[in-house]
Design a protein around this motif. Structure first.
Motif, PDB file in Angstrom:
ATOM      1  N   SER A   8       7.164   3.530   2.945  1.00  0.00           N
ATOM      2  CA  SER A   8       8.586   3.323   2.693  1.00  0.00           C
ATOM      3  C   SER A   8       9.193   2.648   3.926  1.00  0.00           C
ATOM      4  O   SER A   8       8.544   2.553   4.982  1.00  0.00           O
ATOM      5  N   VAL A   9      10.418   2.222   3.832  1.00  0.00           N
ATOM      6  CA  VAL A   9      11.104   1.611   4.969  1.00  0.00           C
ATOM      7  C   VAL A   9      11.155   2.604   6.134  1.00  0.00           C
ATOM      8  O   VAL A   9      10.897   2.245   7.292  1.00  0.00           O
ATOM      9  N   GLU A  10      11.452   3.850   5.835  1.00  0.00           N
ATOM     10  CA  GLU A  10      11.544   4.873   6.877  1.00  0.00           C
ATOM     11  C   GLU A  10      10.191   5.117   7.550  1.00  0.00           C
ATOM     12  O   GLU A  10      10.104   5.227   8.779  1.00  0.00           O
ATOM     13  N   PRO A  20      14.948   2.137  10.677  1.00  0.00           N
ATOM     14  CA  PRO A  20      14.939   1.608   9.311  1.00  0.00           C
ATOM     15  C   PRO A  20      15.814   0.363   9.158  1.00  0.00           C
ATOM     16  O   PRO A  20      15.431  -0.567   8.441  1.00  0.00           O
ATOM     17  N   SER A  21      16.930   0.314   9.864  1.00  0.00           N
ATOM     18  CA  SER A  21      17.788  -0.874   9.737  1.00  0.00           C
ATOM     19  C   SER A  21      17.096  -2.114  10.319  1.00  0.00           C
ATOM     20  O   SER A  21      17.270  -3.226   9.808  1.00  0.00           O
ATOM     21  N   GLU A  24      14.693  -3.229   7.684  1.00  0.00           N
ATOM     22  CA  GLU A  24      15.444  -3.934   6.630  1.00  0.00           C
ATOM     23  C   GLU A  24      15.817  -5.346   7.074  1.00  0.00           C
ATOM     24  O   GLU A  24      15.780  -6.284   6.275  1.00  0.00           O
ATOM     25  N   TRP A  26      14.030  -7.147   9.161  1.00  0.00           N
ATOM     26  CA  TRP A  26      12.773  -7.901   9.089  1.00  0.00           C
ATOM     27  C   TRP A  26      12.470  -8.307   7.657  1.00  0.00           C
ATOM     28  O   TRP A  26      11.978  -9.405   7.408  1.00  0.00           O
ATOM     29  N   ILE A  27      12.773  -7.415   6.722  1.00  0.00           N
ATOM     30  CA  ILE A  27      12.536  -7.733   5.304  1.00  0.00           C
ATOM     31  C   ILE A  27      13.420  -8.914   4.896  1.00  0.00           C
ATOM     32  O   ILE A  27      12.944  -9.878   4.298  1.00  0.00           O
ATOM     33  N   LYS A  28      14.701  -8.837   5.237  1.00  0.00           N
ATOM     34  CA  LYS A  28      15.638  -9.902   4.860  1.00  0.00           C
ATOM     35  C   LYS A  28      15.292 -11.242   5.493  1.00  0.00           C
ATOM     36  O   LYS A  28      15.515 -12.291   4.901  1.00  0.00           O
ATOM     37  N   ALA A  34       7.031  -6.981   2.388  1.00  0.00           N
ATOM     38  CA  ALA A  34       7.694  -5.866   1.709  1.00  0.00           C
ATOM     39  C   ALA A  34       7.835  -6.231   0.239  1.00  0.00           C
ATOM     40  O   ALA A  34       8.344  -7.298  -0.094  1.00  0.00           O
ATOM     41  N   ARG A  41      12.300   0.227  -4.859  1.00  0.00           N
ATOM     42  CA  ARG A  41      12.318   0.566  -3.444  1.00  0.00           C
ATOM     43  C   ARG A  41      11.218  -0.242  -2.755  1.00  0.00           C
ATOM     44  O   ARG A  41      10.149  -0.439  -3.310  1.00  0.00           O
ATOM     45  N   TYR A  42      11.510  -0.672  -1.555  1.00  0.00           N
ATOM     46  CA  TYR A  42      10.517  -1.445  -0.816  1.00  0.00           C
ATOM     47  C   TYR A  42       9.333  -0.583  -0.403  1.00  0.00           C
ATOM     48  O   TYR A  42       9.497   0.558  -0.001  1.00  0.00           O
TER      49      TYR A  42
END
Length: 110
Positions: A8-10, A20-21, A24, A26-28, A34, A41-42
């Motif tokens: 999970s992201v966490e 986690p932010s 997120e 890095w994902i964006k 991801a 959910r990623y």
């Protein structure tokens, strides 16, 4: 998607020693792989945070001419004859030079 090495992201934040932010972000920015699970959910492969892979991910996505995590994931997990039947991921984990994998990705993209 439900494999033990999908985080999970966490969980990814813990493995990468960040927040986690940040994950997120890095994902964006397509900095990491991801993919969405069936619950939207990623999930992130744990192995991508290993230095042999992490250090080549951005260049690999560019070589493949994509920002789609699925395409990068499929490339990394598909056996390649030029790698002796190994996957690019396994080859990188075993120390094959990144430029060989990037050349393979570039060839596949064209």
């Amino acid at each position: 998607m439900d494999a033990a090495d999908m985080l999970s992201v966490e969980e990814a934040a813990e493995v990468a020693d960040t927040t986690p932010s940040e994950i997120e972000g890095w994902i964006k920015s397509h900095r990491c792989i991801a993919v969405f699970n069936r619950y939207r959910r990623y999930k992130l492969p744990r192995w991508q945070f290993e230095p042999n892979l992490w250090n080549v991910l951005q260049s690999l996505a560019s070589a493949l001419c994509t920002t789609d995590s699925w395409q990068v994931l499929v490339f990394l997990e598909t056996r390649a004859l030029v790698l002796g039947g190994q996957t690019p991921r396994a080859a990188l984990e075993q120390g094959v030079e990144a430029h060989r994998i990037l050349a393979l990705a570039t060839a596949e993209a064209h």
